[in-house]
Design an enzyme around this catalytic site. Structure first.
Site, PDB file in Angstrom:
ATOM      1  N   CYS A   3       0.871  -1.117  -0.401  1.00 13.10           N
ATOM      2  CA  CYS A   3      -0.309   0.275  -0.240  1.00 13.10           C
ATOM      3  C   CYS A   3       0.775   0.790  -0.089  1.00 13.10           C
ATOM      4  O   CYS A   3       0.427   2.127  -0.860  1.00 13.10           O
ATOM      5  CB  CYS A   3      -0.990   0.147   0.831  1.00 13.10           C
ATOM      6  SG  CYS A   3      -0.484   0.351   3.163  1.00 13.10           S
ATOM      7  N   ASP A  16      -7.492   5.336  -1.915  1.00  7.68           N
ATOM      8  CA  ASP A  16      -7.083   4.237  -0.811  1.00  7.68           C
ATOM      9  C   ASP A  16      -6.374   3.040  -2.396  1.00  7.68           C
ATOM     10  O   ASP A  16      -7.319   2.647  -2.861  1.00  7.68           O
ATOM     11  CB  ASP A  16      -9.000   3.734  -0.218  1.00  7.68           C
ATOM     12  CG  ASP A  16      -8.441   2.712   0.739  1.00  7.68           C
ATOM     13  OD1 ASP A  16      -6.548   2.510   0.511  1.00  7.68           O
ATOM     14  OD2 ASP A  16      -9.315   2.686   1.390  1.00  7.68           O
ATOM     15  N   HIS A  60      -6.798   0.084  -1.359  1.00 10.01           N
ATOM     16  CA  HIS A  60      -6.345  -1.115  -0.200  1.00 10.01           C
ATOM     17  C   HIS A  60      -7.361  -1.772  -0.651  1.00 10.01           C
ATOM     18  O   HIS A  60      -8.207  -3.204  -0.636  1.00 10.01           O
ATOM     19  CB  HIS A  60      -7.243  -0.983   0.794  1.00 10.01           C
ATOM     20  CG  HIS A  60      -5.663  -0.817   1.703  1.00 10.01           C
ATOM     21  ND1 HIS A  60      -5.256   0.353   2.665  1.00 10.01           N
ATOM     22  CD2 HIS A  60      -4.838  -1.640   2.616  1.00 10.01           C
ATOM     23  CE1 HIS A  60      -4.198   0.968   2.903  1.00 10.01           C
ATOM     24  NE2 HIS A  60      -3.898   0.069   3.285  1.00 10.01           N
TER      25      HIS A  60
END
Length: 389
Positions: A86, A281, A283
């Site tokens: 990430c 994000d 993820h």
């Protein structure tokens, strides 16, 4: 996986809800201000024209997420970066934004219809998941080996910044001046005038000039410049004195946002409203997509996000890195002026300072101690050793 399930997973990983507030305060997104004015008192802020413009800008930023199914990295068996990549993805987003501004300008928005801009497609191609793509995870891990980067490894902001610096230097040295694959110099702002330990980082104008000159091989006085400022602003959480300063950086026209998030969950912070920050994000897990640089009809939907999320600024990890892009010397001078004003308003605790020249020898990078960052690792050291605050 449906949107509700994905949202619940993200909220569990990040540790907080991601609902958008009903605030009518100004929104700052990477140096652009959006006024959320309501023509009808009964109207919700998200239905205002200002919010619509902000939403278009937000969804035009390039999203990098976990990918699966790519060619294995080097001699490893890793064909996915799920659960460990990430911070790499967040850094890819920041550099992609720098390239967007450099090649297409900050006002650029993703077109609604194909064919797309060639520059836009070429930028996406650079971040594919194979060794053929300049800024792929495969190619980032190679120069990051000296900073303990490896497939499946955890990495923090400082190491990530130095990895980009090393990658860019290698690409510049291996290519002719007129065919630069990386179109800007990189300056990592860290340490103080006595070295890289202690005190706030110092942006030295003399160093920036030297870096630009080296980038152009002494054929130009200045060059486009990517500034990366890795910071540790507390122990377990950001010291509250720094929160308004972090928020103010999003108002700089040169803003590229912040690599930040929670321990174990790096995100790309790109805007602020009141005491909350907007983020992209990394993820979500998506199938690998490698876009040909000549395919102007490519499906680029997996590189953008239409779901706007925000989190409390006070909740981000104290280990982070701020990015800025300066197109030319005038832009750099404007940035230095804004940064100096911000430092003057910091009550003695600036994020970083600006100086014309160093007054002591620069410490050797070979003797530098690197940090064990908390990003990508829910367990582990939460402090960077290179800077003690």
């Amino acid at each position: 996986m449906n949107g509700g399930s994905m949202r619940r997973i993200q909220e569990r990983v990040l540790g907080y809800k991601t609902n958008i507030s009903n605030s009518v305060s100004d929104i700052w997104l990477l140096g652009v201000c959006y006024k959320i004015s309501l023509e009808d008192p009964s109207q919700e802020p998200v239905h205002s024209s200002g919010y619509a413009s902000f939403s278009e800008d937000f969804s035009s930023r390039i999203l990098m997420t976990y990918r699966k199914g790519f060619v294995s990295i080097g001699d490893s068996k890793y064909t996915s970066d799920v659960n460990w990549g990430c911070m790499l993805r967040s850094s890819q987003m920041l550099v992609a934004q720098a390239l967007l501004v450099h090649r297409l300008g900050r006002p650029w928005r993703k077109p609604l219809h194909q064919p797309f801009d060639r520059d836009y497609i070429e930028i996406l191609h650079m971040f594919g998941d194979s060794e053929d793509s300049l800024f792929s995870i495969h190619n980032l891990l190679k120069p990051g080996e000296s900073y303990a980067l490896a497939p499946g490894s955890w990495v923090g902001p400082y190491a990530m910044c130095r990895t980009w610096e090393t990658l860019a230097r290698c690409k510049i040295e291996n290519n002719e001046l007129e065919d630069k694959l990386f179109p800007m110099a990189i300056y990592i702002v860290s340490g103080d005038e006595d070295g890289e330990r202690g005190g706030a980082p110092v942006l030295c104008i003399e160093d920036a000039s030297r870096i630009c000159s080296e980038f152009s091989r002494n054929q130009a006085d200045w060059s486009p410049l990517l500034l990366l400022v890795p910071l540790v602003l507390g122990l377990d959480k950001v010291n509250p004195r720094y929160l308004p300063l972090l928020a103010a950086t999003f108002t700089f026209p040169q803003s590229l946002g912040i690599l930040g998030g929670r321990p174990g969950a790096s995100t790309y912070l790109i805007g602020v409203q009141d005491d909350k920050v907007f983020y992209l994000d990394p993820h979500e897990v998506q199938q690998t997509v490698n876009i040909s640089k000549n395919n102007l009809e490519a499906d680029t939907s997996s590189y953008h996000c239409n779901v706007i999320r925000q989190i409390p600024l006070e909740s981000i990890d104290p280990s982070l890195a701020i990015g800025f892009y300066c197109r030319d010397k005038d832009d750099f001078d404007d940035f230095c002026s804004r940064a100096s004003e911000l430092a003057a308003e910091s009550n003695g605790a600036p994020l970083f300072t600006v100086t014309e020249a160093r007054h002591s020898p620069k410490s050797s990078s070979a003797s530098r101690t690197h940090e064990a960052d908390s990003f990508d690792a829910a367990e582990g050291s939460a402090q960077d050793e290179w800077q003690l605050l």
